[in-house]
Design an enzyme around this catalytic site. Structure first.
Site, PDB file in Angstrom:
ATOM      1  N   VAL A 115      25.774  63.996 -75.033  1.00  0.00           N
ATOM      2  CA  VAL A 115      24.983  64.314 -76.222  1.00  0.00           C
ATOM      3  C   VAL A 115      25.724  64.041 -77.518  1.00  0.00           C
ATOM      4  CG1 VAL A 115      23.607  66.035 -75.008  1.00  0.00           C
ATOM      5  CG2 VAL A 115      25.685  66.739 -76.201  1.00  0.00           C
ATOM      6  N   CYS A 116      27.034  63.817 -77.452  1.00  0.00           N
ATOM      7  CA  CYS A 116      27.838  63.662 -78.668  1.00  0.00           C
ATOM      8  C   CYS A 116      27.982  62.189 -79.036  1.00  0.00           C
ATOM      9  CB  CYS A 116      29.219  64.271 -78.468  1.00  0.00           C
ATOM     10  SG  CYS A 116      30.346  63.945 -79.850  1.00  0.00           S
TER      11      CYS A 116
END
Length: 313
Positions: free
Chosen positions: A58-59
Site C-alpha cells: 500500500v505504500c
C-alpha cells in the site's frame, strides 16, 4: 544462519491499540541513512544475499523500491518481504495475509527498528533496507534506497535508471515530482481555506499538464528508457483515480483525461517490473464529507490493460 521462528502479530485492533502515531523520537523522520557501496568499501558493501527489503504493497515509496529491484534483476541478490496492508498503533506488522518476516521472525516492523536502536520511539516506516550480516537497518530513507539498488549492485546493465550524464536533470525533475505529484494530495487536503485549496490543486493540475506535454514526443520522461524519475512518478499515477484525487479533490479531470500521461502510465504498468509489484486491489482509500467549496470527484477504476501505442516513440 540459525533457524528462524516465524511469528505473526495479532489482528489489527484499533480499539485496543488506537491509530498509528509516528512517535516522539527527536531528529529526522527517516534517521537511518546508510549507503551501499559498489567498490567493497564502507560499512555496507554491495554483496549478494546480504540485504533484505521490507516493503508494503500500500505504500508508494516502498512500491518503487520493489520495482527497481525487479527492473535491475536483483531478485536473487536482495531478498524482499511484505508487511500487512493495515496497521494500528503498533505500526506495520507481519500477518498471514502477506506472510511472516523470513529474516528475523519478528511480529512487528518496530522490532526491526528496536534491534537497530534499542528503545526506538520514532516513525516506523517502509521501505527498510536491512543488513542481515550486521543485524541492523542500513536505511529507511526511501530516496536513497532506490538509487542504491539501481546503481550499486550491478544487475541488468540495460536498465540504467540513473545515467551519469542525466543525473542533474533527473534530480531536478525528481524534486518537482515529489512536490507536485508524490506529496500533492496531502498538500491539497491540508488546505484550510478556499483560496489556498485552489492554489494548491491548480499547481498539481499544471504539473500534470506539463508532464502530458512532455510525453507527447518521448516514450518516457527522459526518452526511450525508463529512469529513476519514471519509477518515482508511477506510484502516484496508479493511485490518482482510485485514491489521491477522490480523497483530496484535486482535479475535475481524471488521469484518463490527460491522454499522453494516461498512455504512458499504462505503458509502465504493462512492463512486468511494474505490474508484478502493483496490487491494484489495495490502492483505494475511503472518501467522506468535505468542504462544499472543494470540487466533486468520484473514484474511478481505469482499464490498465488497454493498448498504449507508445512503443513507436
Amino acid at each position: 544462519m540459525s533457524e528462524i521462528t516465524l511469528n505473526y502479530a495479532s489482528p489489527v485492533d484499533l480499539d485496543t491499540h488506537g491509530r498509528y502515531r509516528p512517535g516522539g523520537r527527536p531528529g529526522p523522520r527517516y534517521p537511518f541513512q546508510g549507503r551501499i557501496t559498489a567498490d567493497g568499501t564502507g560499512e555496507f558493501p554491495a554483496e549478494a544475499g546480504r540485504y533484505h527489503l521490507y516493503v508494503a504493497a500500500v505504500c508508494p515509496y516502498a512500491q518503487r523500491t520493489a520495482i527497481v529491484r525487479s527492473l535491475k534483476g536483483l531478485q536473487d541478490v536482495v531478498s524482499l518481504s511484505y508487511v500487512d496492508d493495515e496497521r494500528d498503533g503498533r505500526g506495520w506488522a507481519f500477518r498471514e495475509r502477506r506472510g511472516a518476516d523470513p529474516v528475523n521472525g519478528f511480529a512487528t516492523l518496530r522490532q526491526v527498528y528496536e534491534a537497530t536502536e534499542p528503545g526506538f520511539d520514532g516513525h516506523v516506516s517502509v521501505p527498510v533496507l536491512w543488513d542481515q550480516y550486521g543485524g541492523r537497518i542500513v536505511s529507511n530513507n526511501f530516496p536513497d534506497i532506490t538509487i542504491d539498488l539501481g546503481t550499486r549492485f550491478g544487475g541488468d546493465p540495460e536498465a540504467d535508471l540513473y545515467p551519469e550524464e542525466l543525473r542533474p536533470e533527473i534530480d531536478a525533475l525528481n524534486a518537482r515530482v515529489y512536490e507536485y505529484a508524490n506529496t500533492a494530495a496531502g498538500r491539497v487536503s491540508a488546505a484550510t481555506t478556499e483560496p489556498e485549496y485552489h492554489r494548491a490543486r491548480k499547481a498539481v493540475i499544471g504539473f500534470l499538464d506539463e508532464l502530458d506535454a512532455r510525453l507527447a514526443g518521448r516514450r518516457f520522461l527522459f526518452g526511450s528508457a525508463v529512469t529513476e524519475s519514471d519509477v518515482r512518478l508511477w506510484p502516484t499515477l496508479v493511485r490518482f483515480d482510485v485514491s489521491d484525487n477522490p480523497s483530496a479533490r484535486i482535479s475535475e479531470r481524471p488521469l484518463t483525461a490527460f491522454p499522453n500521461l494516461w498512455d504512458y502510465a499504462r505503458d509502465l504498468y504493462q512492463h512486468p517490473a511494474f505490474r508484478e509489484n502493483t496490487d491494484l486491489t489495495v490502492l483505494a482509500s475511503p472518501t467522506g464529507e468535505t468542504d462544499p467549496w472543494r470540487v466533486p470527484v468520484e473514484p474511478a477504476t481505469p482499464d490498465w490493460d488497454l493498448p498504449h501505442r507508445r512503443a513507436a516513440l
